[in-house]
Design an enzyme around this catalytic site. Structure first.
Site, PDB file in Angstrom:
ATOM      1  N   CYS A 100       0.795  -1.235   0.000  1.00  0.00           N
ATOM      2  CA  CYS A 100       0.000   0.000   0.000  1.00  0.00           C
ATOM      3  C   CYS A 100       0.826   1.285   0.000  1.00  0.00           C
ATOM      4  O   CYS A 100       0.709   2.073  -0.937  1.00  0.00           O
ATOM      5  CB  CYS A 100      -0.940  -0.004   1.193  1.00  0.00           C
ATOM      6  SG  CYS A 100      -2.237  -1.226   0.996  1.00  0.00           S
TER       7      CYS A 100
HETATM    8  P1  NAD Z   1      -4.420  -8.546  -4.036  1.00  0.00           P
HETATM    9  O1  NAD Z   1      -3.514  -8.432  -5.178  1.00  0.00           O
HETATM   10  O2  NAD Z   1      -4.017  -9.344  -2.839  1.00  0.00           O
HETATM   11  O3  NAD Z   1      -5.828  -9.139  -4.522  1.00  0.00           O
HETATM   12  C1  NAD Z   1      -6.501  -8.703  -5.659  1.00  0.00           C
HETATM   13  C2  NAD Z   1      -7.325  -9.869  -6.186  1.00  0.00           C
HETATM   14  O4  NAD Z   1      -8.098  -9.417  -7.288  1.00  0.00           O
HETATM   15  C3  NAD Z   1      -6.490 -11.040  -6.696  1.00  0.00           C
HETATM   16  O5  NAD Z   1      -6.899 -12.216  -6.047  1.00  0.00           O
HETATM   17  C4  NAD Z   1      -6.791 -11.085  -8.204  1.00  0.00           C
HETATM   18  O6  NAD Z   1      -6.781 -12.394  -8.740  1.00  0.00           O
HETATM   19  C5  NAD Z   1      -8.183 -10.471  -8.218  1.00  0.00           C
HETATM   20  N1  NAD Z   1      -8.601  -9.936  -9.509  1.00  0.00           N
HETATM   21  C6  NAD Z   1      -7.904  -9.194 -10.409  1.00  0.00           C
HETATM   22  N2  NAD Z   1      -8.661  -8.884 -11.469  1.00  0.00           N
HETATM   23  C7  NAD Z   1      -9.887  -9.429 -11.240  1.00  0.00           C
HETATM   24  C8  NAD Z   1     -11.113  -9.440 -11.940  1.00  0.00           C
HETATM   25  N3  NAD Z   1     -11.255  -8.834 -13.135  1.00  0.00           N
HETATM   26  N4  NAD Z   1     -12.147 -10.105 -11.406  1.00  0.00           N
HETATM   27  C9  NAD Z   1     -12.039 -10.731 -10.231  1.00  0.00           C
HETATM   28  N5  NAD Z   1     -10.912 -10.752  -9.507  1.00  0.00           N
HETATM   29  C10 NAD Z   1      -9.835 -10.108  -9.997  1.00  0.00           C
HETATM   30  O7  NAD Z   1      -4.793  -7.053  -3.618  1.00  0.00           O
HETATM   31  P2  NAD Z   1      -5.136  -6.491  -2.155  1.00  0.00           P
HETATM   32  O8  NAD Z   1      -3.894  -6.344  -1.362  1.00  0.00           O
HETATM   33  O9  NAD Z   1      -6.284  -7.238  -1.585  1.00  0.00           O
HETATM   34  O10 NAD Z   1      -5.607  -5.001  -2.557  1.00  0.00           O
HETATM   35  C11 NAD Z   1      -6.828  -4.781  -3.216  1.00  0.00           C
HETATM   36  C12 NAD Z   1      -7.103  -3.286  -3.156  1.00  0.00           C
HETATM   37  O11 NAD Z   1      -7.241  -2.859  -1.797  1.00  0.00           O
HETATM   38  C13 NAD Z   1      -5.973  -2.430  -3.741  1.00  0.00           C
HETATM   39  O12 NAD Z   1      -6.540  -1.295  -4.338  1.00  0.00           O
HETATM   40  C14 NAD Z   1      -5.183  -2.025  -2.507  1.00  0.00           C
HETATM   41  O13 NAD Z   1      -4.493  -0.815  -2.681  1.00  0.00           O
HETATM   42  C15 NAD Z   1      -6.285  -1.847  -1.483  1.00  0.00           C
HETATM   43  N6  NAD Z   1      -5.866  -2.034  -0.085  1.00  0.00           N
HETATM   44  C16 NAD Z   1      -4.993  -3.029   0.248  1.00  0.00           C
HETATM   45  C17 NAD Z   1      -4.644  -3.198   1.601  1.00  0.00           C
HETATM   46  C18 NAD Z   1      -3.662  -4.262   2.009  1.00  0.00           C
HETATM   47  O14 NAD Z   1      -3.184  -4.208   3.142  1.00  0.00           O
HETATM   48  N7  NAD Z   1      -3.338  -5.244   1.185  1.00  0.00           N
HETATM   49  C19 NAD Z   1      -5.190  -2.361   2.580  1.00  0.00           C
HETATM   50  C20 NAD Z   1      -6.105  -1.395   2.197  1.00  0.00           C
HETATM   51  C21 NAD Z   1      -6.445  -1.227   0.850  1.00  0.00           C
END
Ligand code: NAD
Length: 420
Positions: free
Chosen positions: A263
């Site tokens: 992040c």
């Molecule tokens: P991640 O990469 O762990 O997970 C994203 C998921 O989305 C993956 O499993 C991927 O296969 C899936 N995906 C991609 N394209 C897709 C589609 N078209 N249809 C369905 N699934 C699809 O990401 P994350 O860490 O969970 O982060 C997700 C969002 O949340 C980002 O914008 C991130 O900035 C935000 N965020 C993350 C955190 C954190 O600590 N990881 C905290 C707050 C906010």
């Protein structure tokens, strides 16, 4: 409520599992069939404390699928796909757009009003300027009438994500329409924290401003720490004294080798790139990043004070994850440090309780140890991640350069910290 979650990574899966615990029926949708299979078996595809237990305890309320069609049986969809950085630091919204198009195509067939909530971190304007038009264009429906739209940023921290989701400091909801307000109020009615209702763009900005501020707080204390070290001042005493001021607070004042993870780096980059696009200077945020780029390399410089020629020396690395209690290595400070050690032709042997599998893909040639103890018999040991199990090691025979302030490592034969 019947909830669908698009993207079952850290945010999506934690959100889904926690809503299931709160009594809702959750459908997790992801394009990755391996993740879907694991979730349906009650196994978390990521390491996050307590997530396996939630998935097995509430398995009757959680279904996972690769089929977007499943949205039709739900009232509300949370969009939780990744929003990574492009090479120039700008935000890559391609997953977001792709997922929105799929959702819209399914919503075309839906008879009742559906609420769509963007939970992914997106720059101000994205929900209104990218998600909304795609929804309308591909569903043939009107947002605000047939489809509700909201932006609900997520503030969870990996490692304590479940606790953060269930007991947040605040919930922020950006709203486009009254139907979304009603549904989201109902969904979050049992949470006791403050709930801030605002515009879509303000909700988006609150997430970026919060992360940029926290990253700045860390880079600030690291800069103070670098100065303290020059004068022989204990940075942690300084942090203690500063933190007692209620206006400042002690959190995020742990000097060390800087911030990483999925992040802070990408959100800081996206904000800098967005500021450029808006033709506004982002001087503080740019320097926050610059301090963070230099900070891990300071650890290697300190090491070279003790071992000037690293060529052929064995350097032990304790910790590869960007922080303890996660297997996430995205932008881990271990990456620039190991790159620099390898550039100096050192032999690197590393151990991490959770992150070695993913690290192997980045660095296939370094030596991976099966225990932390194995790392100790090296020419020097670098502490990169503050895993609890590193507190029980016997450091007495070692040269330790500490990037994370592990009190137990002070027993080392020779000990030096990055900012102390
Ligand atoms: P991640 O990469 O762990 O997970 C994203 C998921 O989305 C993956 O499993 C991927 O296969 C899936 N995906 C991609 N394209 C897709 C589609 N078209 N249809 C369905 N699934 C699809 O990401 P994350 O860490 O969970 O982060 C997700 C969002 O949340 C980002 O914008 C991130 O900035 C935000 N965020 C993350 C955190 C954190 O600590 N990881 C905290 C707050 C906010």
């Amino acid at each position: 409520m019947n909830i669908s979650i698009i993207g079952t990574g850290y945010v999506g899966l934690v959100t889904g599992a926690c809503f299931a615990q709160l009594g809702h029926h959750v459908t997790c949708i992801d394009i990755d069939p391996d993740k879907i299979q694991k979730i349906n078996q009650g196994i978390s595809p990521i390491y996050e404390e307590g997530l396996d237990t939630l998935l097995t305890t509430y398995k009757d309320r959680i279904t996972a699928t690769t089929e977007y069609q499943a949205i039709l049986n739900t009232d509300i969809t949370f969009l939780c796909v990744g929003t990574p950085s492009n090479k120039d630091g700008s935000l890559d919204t391609s997953y977001l757009s792709e997922a929105t198009i799929h959702i819209a195509q399914i919503l075309k067939m839906k008879k009742t009003t559906h609420v769509m909530v963007v939970k992914s971190t997106v720059l101000p304007g994205t929900t209104q300027e990218i998600v909304l038009p795609l929804l309308e264009q591909h569903s043939g429906k009107k947002v605000g009438i047939d489809i509700g739209l909201a932006m609900n940023p997520e503030f969870l921290k990996e490692g304590v994500a479940i606790q953060d989701f269930l007991k947040p400091d605040r919930i922020v909801i950006g709203l486009y329409d009254e139907h979304s307000r009603k549904i989201l109020r109902e969904l979050y009615k049992d949470f006791t924290c403050p709930v801030l209702e605002t515009t879509l763009s303000a909700a988006e900005m609150i997430k970026y401003a919060s992360n940029a501020f926290l990253a700045t707080k860390i880079s600030f204390i690291n800069e103070i720490g670098n100065l303290c070290k020059k004068q022989g001042i204990d940075t942690y005493d300084v942090a203690e004294g500063m933190g007692l001021d209620k206006r400042i607070g002690r959190a995020f004042l742990d000097a060390g080798i800087g911030w990483g993870g999925s992040c802070f780096p990408k959100d800081v980059d996206a904000l800098i790139s967005w500021a450029k696009q808006k033709k506004e200077p982002a001087r503080i945020i740019e320097q926050t990043k610059a301090v963070n780029t230099d900070q891990p390399l300071r650890l290697v410089k300190i090491l070279q004070k003790h071992i000037p020629q690293l060529k052929g020396k064995t350097i032990g690395i304790l910790g590869l994850a960007f922080k303890p209690d996660t297997d996430d290595i995205r932008e881990s400070r271990a990456i620039p440090i190991i790159t620099e050690l390898l550039r100096n032709k050192a032999h690197v042997k590393a151990y991490d309780p959770q992150a070695m599998k993913s690290f192997t893909q980045l660095f296939p040639t370094i030596e991976y140890c099966s225990s932390a103890t194995e790392v100790l018999s090296s020419d020097a040991v670098l502490i990169i991640t503050k895993w609890k199990e590193f507190t029980t090691l016997d450091y007495t025979g070692d040269l330790v350069i500490d990037g994370r302030r592990l009190p137990e490592a002070k027993n080392a034969k020779t000990y030096e910290g990055v900012c102390w």
